[in-house]
Design a protein around this motif. Structure first.
Motif, PDB file in Angstrom:
ATOM      1  N   TYR A 119       0.842  -1.207   0.000  1.00 60.41           N
ATOM      2  CA  TYR A 119       0.000   0.000   0.000  1.00 60.41           C
ATOM      3  C   TYR A 119       0.871   1.248   0.000  1.00 60.41           C
ATOM      4  O   TYR A 119       0.619   2.204  -0.749  1.00 60.41           O
ATOM      5  N   LEU A 120       1.912   1.238   0.841  1.00 60.90           N
ATOM      6  CA  LEU A 120       2.820   2.390   0.900  1.00 60.90           C
ATOM      7  C   LEU A 120       3.556   2.566  -0.419  1.00 60.90           C
ATOM      8  O   LEU A 120       3.693   3.691  -0.922  1.00 60.90           O
ATOM      9  N   ALA A 121       4.016   1.452  -1.002  1.00 58.78           N
ATOM     10  CA  ALA A 121       4.754   1.527  -2.262  1.00 58.78           C
ATOM     11  C   ALA A 121       3.877   2.047  -3.396  1.00 58.78           C
ATOM     12  O   ALA A 121       4.349   2.779  -4.268  1.00 58.78           O
ATOM     13  N   GLN A 122       2.584   1.687  -3.390  1.00 58.81           N
ATOM     14  CA  GLN A 122       1.689   2.223  -4.424  1.00 58.81           C
ATOM     15  C   GLN A 122       1.457   3.711  -4.223  1.00 58.81           C
ATOM     16  O   GLN A 122       1.428   4.473  -5.197  1.00 58.81           O
ATOM     17  N   LYS A 123       1.272   4.117  -2.963  1.00 64.72           N
ATOM     18  CA  LYS A 123       1.081   5.544  -2.684  1.00 64.72           C
ATOM     19  C   LYS A 123       2.285   6.364  -3.141  1.00 64.72           C
ATOM     20  O   LYS A 123       2.146   7.517  -3.580  1.00 64.72           O
ATOM     21  N   LEU A 124       3.472   5.765  -3.022  1.00 63.67           N
ATOM     22  CA  LEU A 124       4.700   6.444  -3.446  1.00 63.67           C
ATOM     23  C   LEU A 124       4.977   6.236  -4.933  1.00 63.67           C
ATOM     24  O   LEU A 124       6.024   6.658  -5.438  1.00 63.67           O
ATOM     25  N   LYS A 125       4.037   5.547  -5.621  1.00 61.74           N
ATOM     26  CA  LYS A 125       4.127   5.273  -7.060  1.00 61.74           C
ATOM     27  C   LYS A 125       5.360   4.432  -7.427  1.00 61.74           C
ATOM     28  O   LYS A 125       5.915   4.554  -8.512  1.00 61.74           O
ATOM     29  N   ILE A 126       5.776   3.583  -6.496  1.00 57.43           N
ATOM     30  CA  ILE A 126       6.876   2.664  -6.762  1.00 57.43           C
ATOM     31  C   ILE A 126       6.353   1.426  -7.488  1.00 57.43           C
ATOM     32  O   ILE A 126       7.013   0.892  -8.391  1.00 57.43           O
ATOM     33  N   VAL A 127       5.173   0.951  -7.098  1.00 58.52           N
ATOM     34  CA  VAL A 127       4.539  -0.199  -7.744  1.00 58.52           C
ATOM     35  C   VAL A 127       3.085   0.148  -8.032  1.00 58.52           C
ATOM     36  O   VAL A 127       2.562   1.148  -7.542  1.00 58.52           O
ATOM     37  N   LYS A 128       2.450  -0.708  -8.835  1.00 59.34           N
ATOM     38  CA  LYS A 128       1.027  -0.555  -9.126  1.00 59.34           C
ATOM     39  C   LYS A 128       0.302  -1.854  -8.808  1.00 59.34           C
ATOM     40  O   LYS A 128       0.697  -2.922  -9.283  1.00 59.34           O
ATOM     41  N   LYS A 129      -0.729  -1.766  -8.006  1.00 56.18           N
ATOM     42  CA  LYS A 129      -1.518  -2.941  -7.655  1.00 56.18           C
ATOM     43  C   LYS A 129      -2.262  -3.473  -8.882  1.00 56.18           C
ATOM     44  O   LYS A 129      -2.830  -2.695  -9.651  1.00 56.18           O
ATOM     45  N   PRO A 130      -2.250  -4.810  -9.102  1.00 55.34           N
ATOM     46  CA  PRO A 130      -3.032  -5.372 -10.205  1.00 55.34           C
ATOM     47  C   PRO A 130      -4.509  -4.984 -10.074  1.00 55.34           C
ATOM     48  O   PRO A 130      -5.079  -5.035  -8.982  1.00 55.34           O
ATOM     49  N   ASP A 131      -5.122  -4.611 -11.184  1.00 55.17           N
ATOM     50  CA  ASP A 131      -6.507  -4.124 -11.149  1.00 55.17           C
ATOM     51  C   ASP A 131      -7.502  -5.202 -10.739  1.00 55.17           C
ATOM     52  O   ASP A 131      -8.578  -4.895 -10.207  1.00 55.17           O
ATOM     53  N   ASP A 132      -7.161  -6.474 -10.987  1.00 58.02           N
ATOM     54  CA  ASP A 132      -8.112  -7.553 -10.695  1.00 58.02           C
ATOM     55  C   ASP A 132      -7.958  -8.132  -9.290  1.00 58.02           C
ATOM     56  O   ASP A 132      -8.533  -9.169  -8.974  1.00 58.02           O
ATOM     57  N   ILE A 133      -7.188  -7.462  -8.441  1.00 52.70           N
ATOM     58  CA  ILE A 133      -7.034  -7.887  -7.041  1.00 52.70           C
ATOM     59  C   ILE A 133      -7.349  -6.697  -6.136  1.00 52.70           C
ATOM     60  O   ILE A 133      -6.825  -5.601  -6.337  1.00 52.70           O
ATOM     61  N   SER A 134      -8.211  -6.914  -5.140  1.00 50.59           N
ATOM     62  CA  SER A 134      -8.576  -5.842  -4.218  1.00 50.59           C
ATOM     63  C   SER A 134      -7.641  -5.840  -3.015  1.00 50.59           C
ATOM     64  O   SER A 134      -6.954  -6.824  -2.729  1.00 50.59           O
ATOM     65  N   TRP A 135      -7.631  -4.720  -2.288  1.00 51.10           N
ATOM     66  CA  TRP A 135      -6.806  -4.635  -1.079  1.00 51.10           C
ATOM     67  C   TRP A 135      -7.304  -5.621  -0.016  1.00 51.10           C
ATOM     68  O   TRP A 135      -6.505  -6.168   0.751  1.00 51.10           O
ATOM     69  N   SER A 136      -8.600  -5.875   0.017  1.00 49.50           N
ATOM     70  CA  SER A 136      -9.145  -6.847   0.968  1.00 49.50           C
ATOM     71  C   SER A 136      -8.610  -8.244   0.680  1.00 49.50           C
ATOM     72  O   SER A 136      -8.292  -9.013   1.601  1.00 49.50           O
ATOM     73  N   GLU A 137      -8.492  -8.566  -0.612  1.00 57.37           N
ATOM     74  CA  GLU A 137      -7.951  -9.877  -0.985  1.00 57.37           C
ATOM     75  C   GLU A 137      -6.464  -9.975  -0.644  1.00 57.37           C
ATOM     76  O   GLU A 137      -5.980 -11.036  -0.234  1.00 57.37           O
ATOM     77  N   ILE A 138      -5.746  -8.877  -0.804  1.00 60.25           N
ATOM     78  CA  ILE A 138      -4.323  -8.870  -0.447  1.00 60.25           C
ATOM     79  C   ILE A 138      -4.148  -9.072   1.053  1.00 60.25           C
ATOM     80  O   ILE A 138      -3.245  -9.793   1.498  1.00 60.25           O
ATOM     81  N   LEU A 139      -5.031  -8.464   1.843  1.00 61.60           N
ATOM     82  CA  LEU A 139      -4.995  -8.677   3.295  1.00 61.60           C
ATOM     83  C   LEU A 139      -5.256 -10.144   3.621  1.00 61.60           C
ATOM     84  O   LEU A 139      -4.564 -10.741   4.466  1.00 61.60           O
ATOM     85  N   ALA A 140      -6.221 -10.747   2.935  1.00 60.27           N
ATOM     86  CA  ALA A 140      -6.535 -12.163   3.162  1.00 60.27           C
ATOM     87  C   ALA A 140      -5.342 -13.045   2.818  1.00 60.27           C
ATOM     88  O   ALA A 140      -4.991 -13.963   3.574  1.00 60.27           O
ATOM     89  N   VAL A 141      -4.690 -12.766   1.686  1.00 54.47           N
ATOM     90  CA  VAL A 141      -3.502 -13.528   1.296  1.00 54.47           C
ATOM     91  C   VAL A 141      -2.375 -13.310   2.305  1.00 54.47           C
ATOM     92  O   VAL A 141      -1.583 -14.212   2.578  1.00 54.47           O
ATOM     93  N   GLY A 142      -2.320 -12.113   2.888  1.00 55.77           N
ATOM     94  CA  GLY A 142      -1.327 -11.836   3.922  1.00 55.77           C
ATOM     95  C   GLY A 142      -1.459 -12.794   5.097  1.00 55.77           C
ATOM     96  O   GLY A 142      -0.462 -13.299   5.627  1.00 55.77           O
ATOM     97  N   PHE A 143      -2.706 -13.065   5.498  1.00 55.43           N
ATOM     98  CA  PHE A 143      -2.924 -14.028   6.586  1.00 55.43           C
ATOM     99  C   PHE A 143      -2.608 -15.450   6.124  1.00 55.43           C
ATOM    100  O   PHE A 143      -1.993 -16.226   6.873  1.00 55.43           O
ATOM    101  N   ILE A 144      -3.019 -15.797   4.895  1.00 51.90           N
ATOM    102  CA  ILE A 144      -2.718 -17.129   4.364  1.00 51.90           C
ATOM    103  C   ILE A 144      -1.201 -17.356   4.315  1.00 51.90           C
ATOM    104  O   ILE A 144      -0.707 -18.448   4.590  1.00 51.90           O
ATOM    105  N   ALA A 145      -0.456 -16.301   3.991  1.00 51.70           N
ATOM    106  CA  ALA A 145       1.006 -16.397   3.939  1.00 51.70           C
ATOM    107  C   ALA A 145       1.606 -16.588   5.331  1.00 51.70           C
ATOM    108  O   ALA A 145       2.785 -16.937   5.459  1.00 51.70           O
TER     109      ALA A 145
END
Length: 426
Positions: free
Chosen positions: A351-377
């Protein structure tokens, strides 16, 4: 592109089934360790075994042979996956690789810092909550089936590959015994010979594996964890085949025509047809990519034999919570690192890296899903247990950490699944 997707789908399916087998092996280990067979279980894995190679002798317990030798094959497969993904997969371009790389860095850095914060006097176990067990993680996503965004599986695979690379670096640089520098020259010469095979265009796997065994022996002698030999060997395995695809097609068509033109009334193949088949088989062998072929051959061995055996030999722990209370800060660092550190690191840094325009989040993945994968990881499991045995020698601490890893992996998995189901319903 279609072939890449089919290969990835096969990879994910194998990992999912492997996760189920790993779970069964782990439960079996815990049950046996706490039964009347517990002492026999312990004695079996601590049975000493040794081999002599010239004047060099290697003697270890059965558990260490599994952890050092068989796991070297597992890390060989990991290295092949990393190389493939970097050359032709999800990490092959900056645009595709940047987001999962940042996610993986966050997922390794924050858990390590959380562990260190609770264990400033003894931070050596910081690598334990950094690990992700890709088999278990993908197994859970596959069990959820179509309720999981397919792009999320690709993201998790890419994240896990970078996570594996991080684990390799940590094992190589931190978890080593006394260094015997005199063996560096031997290992260096052998590794140079392996790369010479690559530069000469040798695509037969056998010479690489023979030299890889010698590399393993000398890396073990140096004092660096011997599994690193598997990764080093993987990086030297060529990916280019000897025969171009178009030439293979043309030669195969010609041989099939010869086969058809030489059909006769005799109910067995004649020598012309046999020659045609042998030519096709020869071309088939030459057109295959050595790296992909070796990875394919190792994947089943690793998923269905090496990792379950590792889990069964290492996961057996006496359920005695007195060890937990005696090592409470270590346990707390592991649990919070996996359960909170992983999702905070993965979501927070991306999230921080996207705000700083270092990376771009894939359009077909939501932040909620990334949080879920964070727990799965946060399912560390076998990789966390592997690093536990490198970080600590005290059996009391190891037992406490194993219980912590089991508890944290279960909590992280439950939270991740709930979040994934909630995201799908919203």
């Amino acid at each position: 592109m279609i072939q890449k997707l089919i290969t990835l789908e096969k990879f994910i399916n194998k990992e999912a089934l492997s996760g189920i087998i790993l779970f069964i092996a782990t439960v079996a280990a815990v049950v046996v360790a706490n039964s009347s067979l517990g002492q026999a279980y312990y004695d079996l894995w601590h049975m000493p075994l040794g081999i002599n190679i010239a004047d060099h002798k290697i003697s270890m317990s059965l558990t260490y042979w599994i952890d050092d030798a068989l796991m070297a094959l597992f890390f060989l497969m990991v290295g092949l996956e990393i190389k493939r993904e970097m050359l032709i997969g999800e990490l092959s371009s900056v645009s595709k690789a940047s987001f999962p790389i940042v996610a993986a860095i966050g997922g390794m850095l924050v858990p390590a810092l959380i562990y260190i914060a609770f264990n400033t006097d003894n931070p050596y176990g910081f690598g334990i909550p950094m690990a992700t067990d890709i088999a278990f993680a993908l197994g859970i996503l596959m069990l959820l089936g179509k309720r999981v965004n397919p792009s999320l599986k690709l993201f998790l695979v890419a994240l896990a590959v970078v996570d594996d690379l991080g684990a390799v670096v940590v094992v190589a640089t931190v978890y080593t015994s006394e260094i015997h520098a005199e063996y560096f020259l031997h290992a260096g010469i052998i590794y140079a010979l392996i790369w010479a095979l690559n530069f000469k265009g040798v695509t037969k796997i056998t010479p690489y594996l023979i030299l890889g065994v010698a590399l393993w022996v000398y890396i073990h002698a140096i004092g660096i964890h011997a599994t690193i030999a598997g990764v080093l060997l993987a990086f030297a395995i060529p990916i280019q085949s000897k025969l171009e695809e178009r030439k293979f097609i043309n030669e195969t068509k010609r041989n099939l025509e010869d086969f058809e033109n030489n059909i006769d009334e005799i109910p067995i193949l004649n020598h012309h047809q046999i020659d045609s088949l042998e030519n096709i088989a020869y071309s088939y062998d030459k057109v295959q990519n050595p790296l992909v072929r070796l990875e394919h051959n190792l994947h089943g061995l690793s998923a269905f034999f090496i990792m379950p055996l590792f889990a069964f030999s290492n996961a057996g722990v006496l359920i005695d919570f007195s060890s937990v209370s005696q090592n409470f800060m270590i346990v707390l660092g592991v649990v919070l690192g996996l359960v909170l550190g992983k999702p905070i690191g993965i979501l927070g840094l991306t999230y921080l890296a996207q705000k700083l325009k270092i990376v771009k989040k894939p359009d077909d993945i939501s932040w909620s899903e990334i949080l879920a994968v964070g727990f799965i990881a946060g399912i560390g499991f076998t990789m966390s247990i592997f690093i536990t045995h490198l970080a600590f020698m005290d059996e009391n601490i190891i037992a406490a950490v194993k219980l912590a890893v089991f508890a944290a992996s279960f909590i992280a998995a439950v939270i991740g699944v709930i979040l994934l189901l909630t995201v799908k319903k919203s």
